[in-house]
Design a protein around this motif. Sequence first.
Motif, PDB file in Angstrom:
ATOM      1  N   GLN A  74       0.817  -1.220   0.000  1.00 58.26           N
ATOM      2  CA  GLN A  74       0.000   0.000   0.000  1.00 58.26           C
ATOM      3  C   GLN A  74       0.850   1.270   0.000  1.00 58.26           C
ATOM      4  OE1 GLN A  74      -0.764  -2.692   1.851  1.00 58.26           O
ATOM      5  NE2 GLN A  74      -2.951  -2.827   2.297  1.00 58.26           N
ATOM      6  N   PHE A  82      -2.053  -7.215 -13.438  1.00 58.57           N
ATOM      7  CA  PHE A  82      -2.019  -8.674 -13.425  1.00 58.57           C
ATOM      8  C   PHE A  82      -2.384  -9.218 -14.802  1.00 58.57           C
ATOM      9  CE2 PHE A  82      -2.252  -7.611  -9.049  1.00 58.57           C
ATOM     10  CZ  PHE A  82      -1.666  -8.660  -8.367  1.00 58.57           C
ATOM     11  N   PHE A  88     -12.335  -6.380  -9.577  1.00 56.64           N
ATOM     12  CA  PHE A  88     -13.176  -6.884  -8.501  1.00 56.64           C
ATOM     13  C   PHE A  88     -14.567  -7.159  -9.066  1.00 56.64           C
ATOM     14  CE2 PHE A  88     -10.196  -3.845  -6.347  1.00 56.64           C
ATOM     15  CZ  PHE A  88      -9.324  -4.836  -5.942  1.00 56.64           C
TER      16      PHE A  88
ATOM     17  N   TYR B 117      -6.703 -11.096  -5.919  1.00 55.16           N
ATOM     18  CA  TYR B 117      -7.625  -9.990  -5.608  1.00 55.16           C
ATOM     19  C   TYR B 117      -7.067  -9.150  -4.465  1.00 55.16           C
ATOM     20  CZ  TYR B 117     -11.406 -11.876  -8.483  1.00 55.16           C
ATOM     21  OH  TYR B 117     -12.155 -12.304  -9.525  1.00 55.16           O
ATOM     22  N   CYS B 120      -3.768  -7.424  -5.476  1.00 50.58           N
ATOM     23  CA  CYS B 120      -4.063  -6.296  -6.350  1.00 50.58           C
ATOM     24  C   CYS B 120      -4.624  -5.126  -5.544  1.00 50.58           C
ATOM     25  CB  CYS B 120      -5.074  -6.734  -7.407  1.00 50.58           C
ATOM     26  SG  CYS B 120      -5.548  -5.414  -8.519  1.00 50.58           S
ATOM     27  N   ALA B 121      -5.547  -5.412  -4.633  1.00 54.18           N
ATOM     28  CA  ALA B 121      -6.120  -4.358  -3.804  1.00 54.18           C
ATOM     29  C   ALA B 121      -5.029  -3.656  -3.006  1.00 54.18           C
ATOM     30  CB  ALA B 121      -7.175  -4.937  -2.871  1.00 54.18           C
ATOM     31  N   ARG B 122      -4.046  -4.440  -2.542  1.00 58.03           N
ATOM     32  CA  ARG B 122      -2.947  -3.829  -1.780  1.00 58.03           C
ATOM     33  C   ARG B 122      -2.118  -2.902  -2.656  1.00 58.03           C
ATOM     34  NH1 ARG B 122      -1.437  -9.164   1.513  1.00 58.03           N
ATOM     35  NH2 ARG B 122      -2.984  -8.886   3.154  1.00 58.03           N
ATOM     36  N   LEU B 124      -3.107  -1.284  -5.042  1.00 53.30           N
ATOM     37  CA  LEU B 124      -3.906  -0.083  -5.321  1.00 53.30           C
ATOM     38  C   LEU B 124      -3.957   0.834  -4.106  1.00 53.30           C
ATOM     39  CD1 LEU B 124      -6.864  -1.685  -7.282  1.00 53.30           C
ATOM     40  CD2 LEU B 124      -5.119  -0.162  -8.194  1.00 53.30           C
ATOM     41  N   MET B 126      -5.333   0.123  -1.112  1.00 50.49           N
ATOM     42  CA  MET B 126      -6.507  -0.017  -0.238  1.00 50.49           C
ATOM     43  C   MET B 126      -6.073  -0.488   1.145  1.00 50.49           C
ATOM     44  SD  MET B 126      -9.092  -1.734  -3.009  1.00 50.49           S
ATOM     45  CE  MET B 126     -10.512  -2.058  -1.995  1.00 50.49           C
ATOM     46  N   LYS B 127      -6.707   0.088   2.190  1.00 50.59           N
ATOM     47  CA  LYS B 127      -6.386  -0.316   3.564  1.00 50.59           C
ATOM     48  C   LYS B 127      -6.885  -1.738   3.795  1.00 50.59           C
ATOM     49  CE  LYS B 127      -6.664   4.138   5.928  1.00 50.59           C
ATOM     50  NZ  LYS B 127      -7.790   4.941   5.408  1.00 50.59           N
ATOM     51  N   GLU B 128      -6.227  -2.449   4.746  1.00 52.70           N
ATOM     52  CA  GLU B 128      -6.607  -3.835   4.996  1.00 52.70           C
ATOM     53  C   GLU B 128      -8.084  -3.966   5.368  1.00 52.70           C
ATOM     54  OE1 GLU B 128      -4.770  -6.615   4.499  1.00 52.70           O
ATOM     55  OE2 GLU B 128      -3.133  -5.375   3.757  1.00 52.70           O
ATOM     56  N   LYS B 130     -10.533  -2.016   4.495  1.00 54.41           N
ATOM     57  CA  LYS B 130     -11.348  -1.784   3.293  1.00 54.41           C
ATOM     58  C   LYS B 130     -11.309  -3.021   2.393  1.00 54.41           C
ATOM     59  CE  LYS B 130     -12.082   1.441  -0.508  1.00 54.41           C
ATOM     60  NZ  LYS B 130     -11.500   2.466  -1.368  1.00 54.41           N
ATOM     61  N   ILE B 131     -10.126  -3.634   2.295  1.00 57.73           N
ATOM     62  CA  ILE B 131     -10.011  -4.839   1.478  1.00 57.73           C
ATOM     63  C   ILE B 131     -10.948  -5.910   2.024  1.00 57.73           C
ATOM     64  CG2 ILE B 131      -8.464  -6.709   0.794  1.00 57.73           C
ATOM     65  CD1 ILE B 131      -6.165  -4.700   0.833  1.00 57.73           C
ATOM     66  N   ARG B 134     -14.718  -4.594   1.402  1.00 58.97           N
ATOM     67  CA  ARG B 134     -15.140  -4.286   0.029  1.00 58.97           C
ATOM     68  C   ARG B 134     -14.722  -5.357  -0.971  1.00 58.97           C
ATOM     69  NH1 ARG B 134     -18.158  -2.293  -2.367  1.00 58.97           N
ATOM     70  NH2 ARG B 134     -17.377  -0.620  -3.656  1.00 58.97           N
ATOM     71  N   VAL B 135     -13.699  -6.152  -0.638  1.00 58.15           N
ATOM     72  CA  VAL B 135     -13.239  -7.150  -1.613  1.00 58.15           C
ATOM     73  C   VAL B 135     -13.485  -8.572  -1.106  1.00 58.15           C
ATOM     74  CG1 VAL B 135     -11.257  -8.049  -2.883  1.00 58.15           C
ATOM     75  CG2 VAL B 135     -11.501  -5.592  -2.552  1.00 58.15           C
ATOM     76  N   PRO B 138     -17.622  -9.371   0.037  1.00 59.28           N
ATOM     77  CA  PRO B 138     -18.590  -9.485  -1.066  1.00 59.28           C
ATOM     78  C   PRO B 138     -18.310 -10.661  -1.998  1.00 59.28           C
ATOM     79  CG  PRO B 138     -17.759  -7.240  -0.896  1.00 59.28           C
ATOM     80  CD  PRO B 138     -16.933  -8.076   0.022  1.00 59.28           C
ATOM     81  N   ASN B 139     -17.033 -10.992  -2.176  1.00 59.71           N
ATOM     82  CA  ASN B 139     -16.711 -12.041  -3.134  1.00 59.71           C
ATOM     83  C   ASN B 139     -16.683 -13.436  -2.526  1.00 59.71           C
ATOM     84  OD1 ASN B 139     -16.389 -10.497  -5.594  1.00 59.71           O
ATOM     85  ND2 ASN B 139     -14.690  -9.522  -4.534  1.00 59.71           N
TER      86      ASN B 139
END
Lengths: 356, 242
Positions: A74, A82, A88, B117, B120-122, B124, B126-128, B130-131, B134-135, B138-139
């Motif tokens: 982060q 990727f 997502f 996922y 990738c979020a990291r 970008l 995104m805070k842990e 939030k990951i 939000r990631v 939901p998935n």
Amino acid sequence: MSLEVQIKKQLGRFALDIAFEHEAGVLGLLGESGCGKSITLKCIAGIMQPDAGRIVLNDRVLFDSGQKINLPPQARKVGYLFQDYVLFPNMTAAENIRSGMRGTRAEKKARCKSLLSDFYLEGEEDKYPAQLSGGQKQRVALARMLAADPELILLDEPFSALDHFLKMQLSPGMHRLFERFEGSILYVSHNREEIREFCDDVVVLENGRPVEQLDIQTLFSHPRQLSSAKLIGITDFLRLEKRADGRFGIAAWDTVLAEHLAVPEDACCIGLRPGAFTLEKPQNTALSQEAEYLGYRRKGRRSGLFFALPAAEREAGGKAVIQAEIEAPAGEEEKYKAGERRRLYLAEEDLLLLEK
Amino acid sequence: MINDFSPLWISLKIAFFASLITLVLGVAAARLVCKTEKAKHFLDGLFTLPMVLPPTVTGFFLLILFGKNSPLGRALGKAGINVVFSAAGAVIAAAVVAFPLMYRSARGAFEQLDPDYIACARTLGMKESKIFFRVILPNTRPGLLSGVVLSFARSMGEFGATTLLAGNIPGRTQTMALAVYSAVQNNHKEAAMRWSLIIVVISFLAIFLMNRTMKRYQGTEVFSGALFRADKSKRSKAEEEP
């Protein structure tokens, strides 16, 4: 803009030991599958941790095993594309793009709108990834990556395993990225054509080690290393040996290289490009060799004349007859009889002296 | 004929709160096990234990833990909370017994989620947290949902641990499962049959509805837009395009 990478990592029997520096533009990492390209990117992004080494981006230390610095992904400001984009699935195209953005709600909205139009995604913002075509997915991933304001972008085989038609769909997005992003880019690929199209400089990798780093023109015109030559598509190699008089010659041939040539001490072989040999004697001949005419094949208005050079030691070991194909206007083949012997010439500028 | 429907409401109430608790604790436990390396197998064994232990053994340990002679029981007693022989005890007993089902479903769901996922979020930024919200959540919805349904059904059917910790007090802690037991003991065969049938219907409905929902998820692609209120016809068209 500067990137300094020096990492070591042991993964089972595979050892990655790589070091390179990069100033600006697009740096390609070229190598066969499994040579450690992707691991290198993952270490730079912080997804994997090297065993030892140092990664510095624009004077910020991202990783240093000596000083025990290891920034989380982060905090690195490194974008990573990727291979399969990993959008997502629970977010729309616009939500995906906004997911890594910082700022107020209004700022995010405006930024997202301009990215959507930059990447030809207007009208697709409310679609979910499963509803997007391959090209659209790629462009959403690129926009999302830029939205997080990276200082360095890593592209991991962005065109791998795609047929030509799909590649055509993806190229506009990639060209747009190069236009919109001013930082450095690392581009990993095993495909020489992609590297040639998208990169300014190249690091050639083999078995987890860098072989050489050079600019893209030099790689394709005058690679210095045997493995680089293989990666740019040269398939015929002749082993060199040092004769008693100190001159270099082709092993198993009686030919020696022209005396005035500066041959590096550790040159191991010469690489033969298709069409390197000529029938007319050039001004600066590097070597010449008698060959036997075999036959021809017609190619449009031209003919490819085939000559068999004497069996020579291949670089990989063993002996093989080397065939040379020389292009000539159609009808030229009538001047030759099968079995006829002719002298073939290799000009100095076509001589590729390679080190191992 | 059943005149008093309290066991039905008590069962539903207990199962509802118990599955709510297991949802939170099960997801947290699954995250913990997925993240740690060293104590992974130890923790996994610990969290799965209530599934394989006889419920009476679980109930017995809970009775000791929350009883008047334990520090925890005494502390709670001072605060005016009495767990033993109360509805709260029934909720705790049901939650503990159902917990492994939720934990295992959640763990399976987290492990199946493509780690790219998260990576990738990291990248970008995104805070842990939030990951996670939000990631990851939901998935992994299908897996988490099935965990909730299973633990709800298990809580409804809980008997052994509940009797020991919460007792069998009509109108307070007597669930349907306990009502069947009492009815059989008092030779009210008809009442036992009715409660049994109600339990069968509710449990079957829960599993049936879950399977139907899961099938909708899997019908196309587990993580496709279909899950997230997208129009089905549009999606199949988009997929046909190369």
